[in-house]
Design an enzyme around this catalytic site. Structure first.
Site, PDB file in Angstrom:
ATOM      1  N   LYS A 156       0.801  -1.753  -0.058  1.00  0.00           N
ATOM      2  CA  LYS A 156      -0.155   0.139   0.069  1.00  0.00           C
ATOM      3  C   LYS A 156       0.322   1.324   0.270  1.00  0.00           C
ATOM      4  O   LYS A 156       0.516   2.084  -1.055  1.00  0.00           O
ATOM      5  CB  LYS A 156      -0.724  -0.158   1.338  1.00  0.00           C
ATOM      6  CG  LYS A 156      -1.790   0.820   1.186  1.00  0.00           C
ATOM      7  CD  LYS A 156      -2.799   1.041   2.238  1.00  0.00           C
ATOM      8  CE  LYS A 156      -3.754   2.212   3.067  1.00  0.00           C
ATOM      9  NZ  LYS A 156      -4.310   2.066   3.663  1.00  0.00           N
ATOM     10  N   GLU A 216      10.557  -4.713   4.654  1.00  0.00           N
ATOM     11  CA  GLU A 216      10.373  -6.387   4.175  1.00  0.00           C
ATOM     12  C   GLU A 216      10.600  -6.033   2.763  1.00  0.00           C
ATOM     13  O   GLU A 216      11.034  -6.593   2.045  1.00  0.00           O
ATOM     14  CB  GLU A 216       9.805  -7.159   4.689  1.00  0.00           C
ATOM     15  CG  GLU A 216       9.805  -7.008   6.519  1.00  0.00           C
ATOM     16  CD  GLU A 216       9.266  -5.836   7.314  1.00  0.00           C
ATOM     17  OE1 GLU A 216       9.072  -5.104   6.941  1.00  0.00           O
ATOM     18  OE2 GLU A 216       8.952  -6.055   8.264  1.00  0.00           O
ATOM     19  N   GLY A 228      -4.554  -2.079   5.189  1.00  0.00           N
ATOM     20  CA  GLY A 228      -4.423  -3.220   4.339  1.00  0.00           C
ATOM     21  C   GLY A 228      -4.914  -4.861   4.776  1.00  0.00           C
ATOM     22  O   GLY A 228      -5.255  -5.018   3.792  1.00  0.00           O
ATOM     23  N   ARG A 229      -5.039  -4.704   6.108  1.00  0.00           N
ATOM     24  CA  ARG A 229      -5.823  -5.848   6.353  1.00  0.00           C
ATOM     25  C   ARG A 229      -7.212  -6.243   5.945  1.00  0.00           C
ATOM     26  O   ARG A 229      -7.714  -7.280   6.329  1.00  0.00           O
ATOM     27  CB  ARG A 229      -5.486  -6.213   7.529  1.00  0.00           C
ATOM     28  CG  ARG A 229      -5.825  -4.993   9.223  1.00  0.00           C
ATOM     29  CD  ARG A 229      -6.156  -5.370   9.905  1.00  0.00           C
ATOM     30  NE  ARG A 229      -6.406  -3.883  11.120  1.00  0.00           N
ATOM     31  CZ  ARG A 229      -6.257  -2.772  10.907  1.00  0.00           C
ATOM     32  NH1 ARG A 229      -4.556  -2.490  10.878  1.00  0.00           N
ATOM     33  NH2 ARG A 229      -6.355  -1.554  11.661  1.00  0.00           N
ATOM     34  N   GLU A 258      -4.820  -7.152  14.570  1.00  0.00           N
ATOM     35  CA  GLU A 258      -4.649  -5.382  14.236  1.00  0.00           C
ATOM     36  C   GLU A 258      -5.222  -4.402  14.106  1.00  0.00           C
ATOM     37  O   GLU A 258      -5.579  -3.489  15.075  1.00  0.00           O
ATOM     38  CB  GLU A 258      -3.690  -6.011  12.721  1.00  0.00           C
ATOM     39  CG  GLU A 258      -2.353  -4.135  12.826  1.00  0.00           C
ATOM     40  CD  GLU A 258      -2.388  -4.881  10.823  1.00  0.00           C
ATOM     41  OE1 GLU A 258      -0.786  -5.108  11.295  1.00  0.00           O
ATOM     42  OE2 GLU A 258      -2.112  -4.440  10.138  1.00  0.00           O
ATOM     43  N   HIS A 302      -5.011 -33.544  17.143  1.00  0.00           N
ATOM     44  CA  HIS A 302      -4.307 -34.577  17.981  1.00  0.00           C
ATOM     45  C   HIS A 302      -3.405 -33.921  18.413  1.00  0.00           C
ATOM     46  O   HIS A 302      -1.748 -34.666  18.480  1.00  0.00           O
ATOM     47  CB  HIS A 302      -3.921 -35.453  16.552  1.00  0.00           C
ATOM     48  CG  HIS A 302      -4.823 -36.127  15.833  1.00  0.00           C
ATOM     49  ND1 HIS A 302      -4.988 -37.147  16.451  1.00  0.00           N
ATOM     50  CD2 HIS A 302      -5.381 -36.035  15.070  1.00  0.00           C
ATOM     51  CE1 HIS A 302      -6.549 -37.810  15.859  1.00  0.00           C
ATOM     52  NE2 HIS A 302      -6.810 -37.321  14.947  1.00  0.00           N
ATOM     53  N   LYS A 320       9.181  -0.605  14.627  1.00  0.00           N
ATOM     54  CA  LYS A 320       9.600  -0.285  12.872  1.00  0.00           C
ATOM     55  C   LYS A 320      10.342  -0.129  13.020  1.00  0.00           C
ATOM     56  O   LYS A 320      11.716   0.706  12.585  1.00  0.00           O
ATOM     57  CB  LYS A 320       8.975  -0.127  12.123  1.00  0.00           C
ATOM     58  CG  LYS A 320       8.047  -1.275  11.720  1.00  0.00           C
ATOM     59  CD  LYS A 320       6.780   0.033  10.656  1.00  0.00           C
ATOM     60  CE  LYS A 320       5.327  -1.332  10.182  1.00  0.00           C
ATOM     61  NZ  LYS A 320       4.401  -0.652   8.996  1.00  0.00           N
TER      62      LYS A 320
END
Ligand code: F6P
Length: 541
Positions: A206, A212, A267-268, A353, A384, A504
């Site tokens: 965005k 990253e 973003g999410r 978030e 399990h 950050k």
């Protein structure tokens, strides 16, 4: 807006909780033999059985009253109208516009955004068709066989989850991979067996400034340019999805190969924006339209169904009920579908978030628990490993169990086996096993206390016909609006994420301290200083 604890409904729920906290699901089902047929809701092709929750009709009435007093319908309508309900960033929250049909008007600052949304969708469809047909070729004239989405957070989790979920609808002659982590191993693994001449990178960010993504994008550019021995290769091997034209240009991508979106898409909440370009290339534009139609069907349900029959409202209210009255700390989401393996990870960002907030819309401490920890694994795998704790541990963990009536795989028998586990787990969690039942079954006395399952563990069962693009859209929108409902009750801003900024900023300060050839002047706390020194020593600095 009123603080939830100041509402009449909250006070009523507090005293009601004292009355019902010890009530057993066994008792509720015994008292009302039709409970399993009445505590249900349906919408957008999804069936929600919420009967195995620790609620009575009175609880439900009070929770709905809470939604009303906290203004869930008004805030929902404000969101759909394009009002700037993300108040800390002064932004509209309009992921719902991403799936609005042509002709609907949704205005931001007086401008109808729906035509722009459809403009981008058409551009995405044209590009997807060209890649899928082989018309779009790489720099050396070879067909694109590999698509790698480079992005992180909301620019990664949705595309990866959707690709996995809809694998059976994808073009199997192509490879789709996703690189997020700044750990160079992620890029190396994703590309080690690929031919750069056949590989297209979608740089999804965005902001187009995320460390990253920009680092992995630079690595990808080096890989392509070094392998194909030409800077001109960038034009055929890189496209961008972003809101930031200037940075995209600076990277060397022609904005003709950029797919835009807008600051009013969080973003999410962006997997159905241009961030879904890899999804569209994988499943084709027609299936992508079906995905959007599923989102839209749930939007329409959210806007029109009565609150007591409204899936996102009900599931959101139930989370508040357990989180704030029973003190539950987490919610488990267990999709009984191997293809939905990444769905819990997707929901973690969406929910944590959004609702991991400590102040309310007025900037005051919220003074109550907000967003729970979201976690999960696909069934039956989780059974399990960690289900033991849900069945017999000391913590209350409400769970969503998601199942599909039809398999996408050819094996019908295996599907019945899978689904028998959905129903069995919900039954076992709710009703458990009493000492009397164990005795009657011949359990030796010394073992009985260890074998008792108390039950009374709440679940929602979400039943869907089959995992199609439409169903996936509806399912994601269900959780988007569920998160919205919770955030509205808690009176928090579910659409900002200031908390992720601090780390950050600190990392940027530490990078040169790790790389410096001379001894850096470390001015952190003693723990951080010592860790950095040790790391430098072991790295040979
Ligand atoms: O660090 C959090 C975050 O800002 C998320 O909200 C977002 O989805 C992610 O980073 C990626 O951001 P971008 O798409 O701008 O690269």
């Amino acid at each position: 807006m009123a603080r939830p604890i100041d509402t009449a409904a909250w006070r009523a729920l507090q005293s009601h909780y004292e009355k019902v906290k010890g009530v057993e699901l066994r008792q509720l089902f015994a008292e009302d033999p039709r409970r399993g047929e009445t505590f249900i809701a349906e919408g957008a092709g999804l069936y929600l059985d919420f009967s195995k929750n620790r609620i009575t009709a009175e609880t439900l009435g009070l929770l709905v009253q809470l939604a009303q007093e906290c203004g869930v319908p008004e805030r929902r309508d404000a969101m759909f109208r394009g009002e700037k309900i993300n108040i800390t960033e002064q932004r509209a929250v309009l992921h719902v516009a991403l799936r609005a049909p042509k002709g609907v008007q949704i205005k931001v600052d007086g401008r109808d955004v729906v035509p722009e949304v459809h403009g981008v969708l058409e551009k995405m469809a044209g590009f997807s068709d060209r890649v899928r047909s082989g018309e779009w070729k790489g720099h050396t004239g070879q067909r694109i066989r590999n698509v790698i989405n480079v992005g992180i957070g909301g620019s990664y989790l949705g595309p990866e989850m959707a690709y996995d979920a809809l694998r059976t609808f994808t073009d199997r002659s192509m490879n789709f991979r996703f690189v997020a982590n700044v750990d160079g191993a992620a890029f190396a693994e994703a590309t080690h067996d690929l031919n750069a001449a056949e590989t297209l990178f979608i740089l999804s960010s965005k902001t187009f400034t995320t460390l990253e993504t920009m680092t992995n994008a630079a690595t990808a550019r080096r890989w392509v340019v070094d392998t194909l021995k030409s800077d001109a290769a960038i034009a055929k091997h890189f496209v961008a999805v972003s809101t930031n034209d200037a940075e995209v240009r600076k990277f060397g991508i022609d904005t003709a190969n950029m797919f835009g979106f807008w600051d009013w898409v969080g973003g999410r909440y962006s997997m159905d924006s241009a961030i879904g370009l890899s999804t569209m290339i994988a499943i084709g534009p027609q299936n992508y339209r079906e995905l959007l139609a599923g989102f839209r069907a749930m939007d329409e349900h959210f806007c029109s169904a009565p609150l007591a029959k409204n899936l996102p409202v009900l599931t959101g209210l139930l989370t508040v009920w357990y989180n704030n009255f029973f003190g539950a700390q987490t919610v488990g989401v267990m999709p009984y579908s191997d293809n939905l393996r990444r769905f819990p990870a997707y929901l973690q960002q969406l929910q944590m978030e959004s609702n991991g907030k400590h102040v309310d819309l007025d900037g005051r401490k919220v003074g109550m628990q907000t967003g729970p920890v979201i976690w999960g694994e696909p069934g039956t795998d989780g059974q399990h490993s960690f289900y033991q704790l849900i069945h017999q541990g000391t913590k209350l963990i409400p769970c969503d169990l998601i199942g599909f009536c039809h398999a996408l795989s050819p094996s019908k028998e295996q599907h019945d086996l899978l689904m028998s586990n959905v129903f069995a787990q919900a039954e076992a969690l709710a009703f458990g096993k009493t000492p009397q039942e164990l005795k009657a079954e011949g359990s030796p006395d010394f073992q009985t206390p260890f074998r008792v399952c108390e039950g009374n563990r709440p679940t929602n069962v979400i039943l869907v016909d089959r995992l199609t693009p439409h169903a996936l859209g509806a399912l994601v929108a269900l959780y988007e609006h569920n998160v919205f409902t919770q955030g509205t009750i808690w009176n928090i801003d579910s659409f900002d994420q200031w908390g992720v900024e601090l780390g950050k900023v600190l990392a940027k300060r530490i990078i040169p301290e790790l790389e410096s050839q001379s001894e850096p002047d470390l001015r952190h706390d003693s723990s951080t200083n010592a860790l950095i020194k040790r790391y430098r020593r072991l790295r040979g600095h």
